[in-house]
Design a protein around this motif. Structure first.
Motif, PDB file in Angstrom:
ATOM      1  N   GLU A 274       0.979  -1.410  -0.582  1.00  0.00           N
ATOM      2  CA  GLU A 274       0.054   0.598   0.789  1.00  0.00           C
ATOM      3  C   GLU A 274       0.878   1.551   0.255  1.00  0.00           C
ATOM      4  OE1 GLU A 274      -4.230  -0.950   2.219  1.00  0.00           O
ATOM      5  OE2 GLU A 274      -2.640  -0.521   3.606  1.00  0.00           O
ATOM      6  N   GLN A 275       1.937   1.275   0.891  1.00  0.00           N
ATOM      7  CA  GLN A 275       2.758   2.545   0.402  1.00  0.00           C
ATOM      8  C   GLN A 275       3.647   2.630  -0.717  1.00  0.00           C
ATOM      9  OE1 GLN A 275       5.290   1.162   4.068  1.00  0.00           O
ATOM     10  NE2 GLN A 275       4.770   2.621   5.219  1.00  0.00           N
ATOM     11  N   LYS A 276       4.115   1.555  -1.053  1.00  0.00           N
ATOM     12  CA  LYS A 276       4.147   1.388  -2.550  1.00  0.00           C
ATOM     13  C   LYS A 276       3.748   1.815  -3.653  1.00  0.00           C
ATOM     14  CE  LYS A 276       8.362  -2.115  -1.613  1.00  0.00           C
ATOM     15  NZ  LYS A 276       8.435  -3.274  -2.111  1.00  0.00           N
ATOM     16  N   PHE A 277       2.631   2.261  -3.214  1.00  0.00           N
ATOM     17  CA  PHE A 277       1.252   2.308  -4.064  1.00  0.00           C
ATOM     18  C   PHE A 277       1.097   3.430  -4.055  1.00  0.00           C
ATOM     19  CE2 PHE A 277      -2.780   3.493  -5.506  1.00  0.00           C
ATOM     20  CZ  PHE A 277      -3.315   2.841  -6.894  1.00  0.00           C
ATOM     21  N   ALA A 278       1.370   3.944  -3.237  1.00  0.00           N
ATOM     22  CA  ALA A 278       0.701   5.049  -2.850  1.00  0.00           C
ATOM     23  C   ALA A 278       1.735   6.104  -3.829  1.00  0.00           C
ATOM     24  CB  ALA A 278       0.484   5.631  -1.091  1.00  0.00           C
ATOM     25  N   ILE A 279       3.350   5.866  -3.335  1.00  0.00           N
ATOM     26  CA  ILE A 279       4.123   6.628  -3.769  1.00  0.00           C
ATOM     27  C   ILE A 279       4.492   6.748  -5.056  1.00  0.00           C
ATOM     28  CG2 ILE A 279       6.788   6.373  -3.887  1.00  0.00           C
ATOM     29  CD1 ILE A 279       6.836   5.213  -0.732  1.00  0.00           C
ATOM     30  N   ARG A 280       4.501   5.797  -5.814  1.00  0.00           N
ATOM     31  CA  ARG A 280       3.778   5.995  -7.053  1.00  0.00           C
ATOM     32  C   ARG A 280       3.092   6.296  -7.600  1.00  0.00           C
ATOM     33  NH1 ARG A 280       4.541  -0.336  -6.738  1.00  0.00           N
ATOM     34  NH2 ARG A 280       2.568  -0.327  -7.245  1.00  0.00           N
ATOM     35  N   SER A 281       1.854   6.132  -7.237  1.00  0.00           N
ATOM     36  CA  SER A 281       0.551   7.917  -7.730  1.00  0.00           C
ATOM     37  C   SER A 281       1.044   8.677  -7.270  1.00  0.00           C
ATOM     38  CB  SER A 281      -0.671   7.700  -6.732  1.00  0.00           C
ATOM     39  OG  SER A 281      -0.827   5.433  -6.326  1.00  0.00           O
ATOM     40  N   ILE A 282       1.320   9.009  -6.051  1.00  0.00           N
ATOM     41  CA  ILE A 282       2.282  11.095  -5.960  1.00  0.00           C
ATOM     42  C   ILE A 282       2.884  11.049  -7.422  1.00  0.00           C
ATOM     43  CG2 ILE A 282       2.917  12.582  -4.281  1.00  0.00           C
ATOM     44  CD1 ILE A 282       1.181  11.125  -2.369  1.00  0.00           C
ATOM     45  N   LEU A 283       4.090  10.883  -7.839  1.00  0.00           N
ATOM     46  CA  LEU A 283       5.297  10.609  -8.081  1.00  0.00           C
ATOM     47  C   LEU A 283       4.716  10.423  -9.536  1.00  0.00           C
ATOM     48  CD1 LEU A 283       8.384   7.928  -6.957  1.00  0.00           C
ATOM     49  CD2 LEU A 283       8.007  10.147  -6.264  1.00  0.00           C
ATOM     50  N   SER A 284       3.379  10.041  -9.746  1.00  0.00           N
ATOM     51  CA  SER A 284       3.231  10.280 -11.476  1.00  0.00           C
ATOM     52  C   SER A 284       2.594  11.804 -11.293  1.00  0.00           C
ATOM     53  CB  SER A 284       2.348   9.958 -11.482  1.00  0.00           C
ATOM     54  OG  SER A 284       1.412   9.988 -10.910  1.00  0.00           O
ATOM     55  N   ILE A 309       8.652  10.761  -0.558  1.00  0.00           N
ATOM     56  CA  ILE A 309       8.314  11.607  -1.969  1.00  0.00           C
ATOM     57  C   ILE A 309       9.336  13.284  -1.694  1.00  0.00           C
ATOM     58  CG2 ILE A 309       6.405  12.952  -2.828  1.00  0.00           C
ATOM     59  CD1 ILE A 309       5.840  10.265  -2.681  1.00  0.00           C
ATOM     60  N   ILE A 310       9.867  13.453  -0.255  1.00  0.00           N
ATOM     61  CA  ILE A 310      10.449  14.350  -0.712  1.00  0.00           C
ATOM     62  C   ILE A 310      11.370  14.154  -0.734  1.00  0.00           C
ATOM     63  CG2 ILE A 310      11.631  15.218   1.658  1.00  0.00           C
ATOM     64  CD1 ILE A 310       9.934  14.837   3.319  1.00  0.00           C
ATOM     65  N   ARG A 311      12.587  13.122  -0.770  1.00  0.00           N
ATOM     66  CA  ARG A 311      13.695  12.448  -1.359  1.00  0.00           C
ATOM     67  C   ARG A 311      13.729  13.029  -3.056  1.00  0.00           C
ATOM     68  NH1 ARG A 311      14.058   7.517   2.063  1.00  0.00           N
ATOM     69  NH2 ARG A 311      15.746   7.606   3.722  1.00  0.00           N
ATOM     70  N   GLU A 312      12.758  12.455  -3.695  1.00  0.00           N
ATOM     71  CA  GLU A 312      12.647  12.288  -4.976  1.00  0.00           C
ATOM     72  C   GLU A 312      12.331  13.743  -4.985  1.00  0.00           C
ATOM     73  OE1 GLU A 312      12.506  12.180  -9.112  1.00  0.00           O
ATOM     74  OE2 GLU A 312      12.913  10.595  -7.293  1.00  0.00           O
ATOM     75  N   VAL A 313      11.635  14.548  -4.156  1.00  0.00           N
ATOM     76  CA  VAL A 313      11.502  15.522  -4.910  1.00  0.00           C
ATOM     77  C   VAL A 313      12.791  17.030  -5.189  1.00  0.00           C
ATOM     78  CG1 VAL A 313      10.576  17.700  -3.682  1.00  0.00           C
ATOM     79  CG2 VAL A 313       8.897  16.187  -4.430  1.00  0.00           C
ATOM     80  N   LEU A 314      13.768  16.733  -3.860  1.00  0.00           N
ATOM     81  CA  LEU A 314      15.063  16.905  -3.353  1.00  0.00           C
ATOM     82  C   LEU A 314      15.932  17.113  -4.740  1.00  0.00           C
ATOM     83  CD1 LEU A 314      14.841  16.401   0.338  1.00  0.00           C
ATOM     84  CD2 LEU A 314      14.928  18.777  -1.150  1.00  0.00           C
ATOM     85  N   SER A 315      15.157  15.388  -5.363  1.00  0.00           N
ATOM     86  CA  SER A 315      16.526  15.428  -6.238  1.00  0.00           C
ATOM     87  C   SER A 315      16.433  15.570  -8.044  1.00  0.00           C
ATOM     88  CB  SER A 315      16.667  13.581  -6.561  1.00  0.00           C
ATOM     89  OG  SER A 315      14.907  13.707  -7.134  1.00  0.00           O
ATOM     90  N   ARG A 316      14.689  16.245  -7.711  1.00  0.00           N
ATOM     91  CA  ARG A 316      14.986  17.723  -9.061  1.00  0.00           C
ATOM     92  C   ARG A 316      15.040  18.865  -8.507  1.00  0.00           C
ATOM     93  NH1 ARG A 316       9.206  14.502 -11.414  1.00  0.00           N
ATOM     94  NH2 ARG A 316       9.406  12.220 -10.914  1.00  0.00           N
ATOM     95  N   GLY A 317      16.195  18.825  -7.502  1.00  0.00           N
ATOM     96  CA  GLY A 317      15.528  20.627  -7.295  1.00  0.00           C
ATOM     97  C   GLY A 317      14.824  21.259  -6.560  1.00  0.00           C
TER      98      GLY A 317
END
Length: 799
Positions: A274-284, A309-317
């Motif tokens: 469920e956590q993985k699904f939530a993460i994929r949905s938001i990252l999309s 999600i924060i990790r990915e946002v930071l990786s995008r600057g």
């Protein structure tokens, strides 16, 4: 070419004002800068929100000066705040002012002058003010505030001014105070060269030699000028500076508090499906303004989803605003993010920081020094260099609603609005989503993501009800602890485990009454009974802050049969120490949090203790994660349940479900004991089952039947005046005007707390399917100008 500026002033008028831009300022006046203007008889600071070459006005005053040529708001932030002002029926100037730390603002500094020494007022406070002025002629308002203490200074100054006994003059003072430190750096990086210069120095230049030898030890080091000046003297420093051997510079020091978190082991958690699904949905959809409602039971791992999600946002600057409703939640969260996101720097922003700290953090965030900010309600106004995500944790919390000063915004709604302007997603997280948010999710306005189970290794706690009526009647137990809860607490402490006890009240005792004459001491300004605080031996009004010294005898009859009734957190702390024979009790309420680092200190001590009890008000009910807490006790679940407010059932369910979720978050099973006089209440019954869906199904039908949100928009108008007849008449006239505009109007009627801080209060509730017609009507009709009016859109509380 003429240039005119549209100025938003921090006054309670929903309009901007036009001023002429003098030729000397034309090149530096820009949208977003703060300027000084003449407004009536006084100078005021306002914000430039528009520029044009034409105006239809015939007489226009000039801008006096610019406070700072650097704009405080860019175009996007300004448009966002315009909409915040409009949707909350506030002036743009007041909204812009509230969006900035006080360090940016120009404030008025008042001085009071005695005009009529022969005037004799009736009130003791007014007499004290005039007596002070008669000896000195004049005094600053800040001096008079210290003189009269917590009494309503401006109320008494207003009465004296109306009687022409005094006059008040105001000057504008700039608040901004960057902290500057003078430093010394060596211009020569070669240690041998510095030693050679020391040797060649004049024989009598002892301090100069010593200073050169010190610099040679580490030529790259930066030294505090004041310390070197104290050790070696100014002449030695000036001589080396004149020779070009050292550089003396002023450097600003950012007042960034070192938020100490709560130590906890860093553990790698395997994400659930469920956590993985939530993460994929938001990252999309990270580049679009989607609103996600992350509904997850307590302990289901919502924070882990946020972190990924924060990790990915930071990786995008890009940067992240992470909102929490209670300051007490910040220490644990700060620790988790610091460990998970290292070496990323994380800022903390909330109202208990010093003004200078808030000012420096705001600038550091705007300059991109910090990309992740954890903050309470006002952090939604921070201007991140590149905003990529907003998280609103515990989105259901009423603490997100601003009470004073205006605008009376909800930070959750402001976050959604801001994300729309910055084209980034918003995550609303909660184990007990607000009825409005869940309804929007079911209608497809928000994207619903669910975490239905706790993370592996922990289970939802068992919940048990204790009927206090039965406890009193059959067991003759009138203690705050039922026999069942007391037994469980003793067992919990004996095992070296921890417990949390919730009471939604602070102070020592909530009622003081004389057993001889029945006298109850009340606040003279509000008509509400005082709360006794044992620390400081004082009686405190929790509405206006007025306090008096507690006495052993009754002020009315002189009897010593003065008794403290009811329970506050301070009194319960005292009772627990006596009943359980333990000192391991940690109290967390507003009194504790009001001290700097108070919440961090209490929670850190509790986390590091071997067993113990955390006692507190509603701030301990959400967000805290202590794996060794195995017992939660709710001392009185009925507080707030029967208030005349359509949200009272929802708030009670939220509180019970949230605090229950603090138990059993580790490997050991948790238990919850709820003490209540109303065991059959729907809120309590649904809290036992810990099933939000069933509660939502019940509550949404109640709202549908009564046409309350989310099936309507409501707006509350409060009118205040010291004269009851005047405010009642004005409220009645206003309600008739509103009805004439075909709006559904409830009232006018006295507010549930009719008298507060010396003023009578009447309220009008407007209900309509859409908000826009209400706002347009209020702009169309004239609200009363002779008394104070407060307009609250979507009020969280009606009492």
């Amino acid at each position: 070419m003429s240039l005119f500026a549209e100025i938003a002033l921090p006054v309670p008028l929903r309009q901007n004002f036009t001023y002429y831009v003098p030729e000397e300022l034309a090149e530096i006046v820009r949208v977003g800068v703060q300027v000084l203007v003449q407004f009536g008889k006084r100078q005021k600071a306002g914000f430039v929100v528009g520029l044009s070459e034409k105006t239809e006005l015939t007489e226009v005053k000039p801008i006096i000066d610019i406070v700072d040529p650097v704009p405080l708001f860019d175009e996007i932030e300004l448009e966002f705040l315009r909409e915040v002002a409009y949707l909350n029926f506030a002036s743009l100037g007041e909204t812009l002012k509230s969006a900035l730390p006080t360090g940016f603002l120009v404030r008025e500094k008042g001085r009071v002058f005695l005009e009529n020494p022969s005037f004799v007022p009736q009130e003791a406070v007014s007499q004290k003010i005039l007596s002070y002025l008669s000896n000195r002629g004049n005094a600053s308002i800040s001096t008079l505030r210290r003189l009269v203490g917590k009494h309503r200074l401006y109320y008494y100054l207003g009465k004296l001014k109306s009687a022409r006994a005094i006059s008040i003059e105001y000057d504008l003072v700039e608040q901004k105070t960057p902290l500057v430190k003078r430093v010394v750096r060596s211009r020569i990086n070669d240690p041998d060269k510095l030693r050679e210069l020391a040797v060649r120095s004049a024989r009598n230049a002892f301090k100069k030699k010593a200073l050169l030898y010190l610099l040679a030890e580490d030529p790259t080091r930066e030294y505090d000028y004041s310390l070197l000046q104290k050790a070696f003297g100014s002449p030695a420093l000036k001589s080396l500076e004149a020779d070009g051997l050292i550089e003396v510079a002023d450097e600003e020091i950012l007042r960034i508090p070192q938020e100490f978190g709560i130590s906890r082991p860093s553990t790698k958690i395997e994400l659930t499906d469920e956590q993985k699904f939530a993460i994929r949905s938001i990252l999309s959809s990270l580049d679009s303004p989607c609103v996600y409602l992350l509904y997850g039971v307590t302990g289901s791992g919502k924070t882990e989803v946020y972190i990924e999600i924060i990790r990915e946002v930071l990786s995008r600057g890009k940067g992240v605003i992470y909102l929490v409703p209670e300051i007490s939640m910040i220490p644990q969260l700060f620790t988790r993010l610091k460990l998970a996101l290292a070496p990323e720097r994380i800022a903390v922003f909330h109202s208990y920081l010093a003004d200078g700290e808030r000012y420096d953090i705001f600038r550091a965030v705007k300059e991109g020094i910090y990309r992740v900010v954890i903050g309470a309600r006002s952090a939604v106004f921070l201007q991140l260099k590149s905003l990529g995500l907003i998280i609103v944790d515990e989105e259901h919390s009423s603490s997100y609603k601003q009470n004073e000063p205006p605008p009376y915004y909800n930070a959750r709604d402001a976050a959604i609005l801001k994300a729309n302007y910055y084209s980034c997603p918003v995550i609303l997280g909660s184990a007990t989503p607000s009825i409005e948010s869940f309804y929007r999710a079911t209608k497809g306005e928000y994207k619903l993501l669910e975490l239905s189970k706790r993370i592996p290794g922990s289970r939802l706690p068992s919940v048990e009800i204790v009927d206090l009526k039965d406890e009193r009647a059959s067991k003759k137990n009138f203690s705050i602890l039922s026999s069942r809860l007391r037994s469980e607490l003793e067992n919990c402490l004996a095992r070296g485990e921890k417990a949390i006890l919730l009471l939604n009240r602070r102070g020592y005792s909530n009622l003081i009454q004389c057993n001889n004459c029945g006298y109850v001491p009340k606040c003279p300004d509000c008509g509400i009974s005082y709360t006794y605080h044992r620390i400081g031996e004082k009686l405190l009004c929790h509405w206006c802050g007025r306090e008096e010294r507690a006495t052993e005898s009754c002020p009315n009859c002189g009897s010593f049969r003065f008794r403290f009734k009811g329970w506050g957190t301070q009194r319960i702390e005292s009772e627990l120490r006596e009943l359980l024979k333990t000192t391991r009790i940690f109290r967390l309420d507003r009194d504790a949090v009001s001290l700097k680092d108070g919440a961090s200190s209490v929670l850190s001590e509790f986390a590091n203790s071997k067993g113990g009890i955390l006692l507190g008000t509603q701030m301990i009910s959400k967000g805290l994660d202590f794996p060794d807490v195995t017992l939660v006790g709710v001392l009185n679940a009925d507080i707030g349940l029967n208030l005349p407010d359509f949200r009272s059932t929802e708030r009670t369910f939220e509180l019970l479900a949230q605090v229950s979720g603090r138990a059993g978050r580790g490997e050991k099973e948790g238990k919850v004991i709820i003490q209540t006089f109303s065991p059959s209440s729907p809120a309590i019954q649904y809290a036992i089952s810990q099933n939000y869906h069933t509660f939502y199904t019940y509550e949404i039908e109640e709202r549908r039947a009564t046409n309350f949100p989310p099936f309507s928009k409501i707006l509350l108008i409060l009118l205040f005046h010291s004269n009851r007849e005047k405010v009642a008449r004005a409220a009645q006239e206003l309600s008739e005007k509103l009805r004439a505009e075909k709006l559904e109007v409830l009232g006018a009627a006295p507010a549930p707390i009719e008298r507060l801080r010396g003023e009578y209060r009447y309220q009008i509730l407007i209900r309509n399917k859409e908000l826009s017609p209400i706002l347009k009507t209020l702009d169309k009709i004239s609200l009363p100008r002779t008394l104070k009016v407060k307009v609250v859109v979507d009020p969280i509380e009606l009492v």
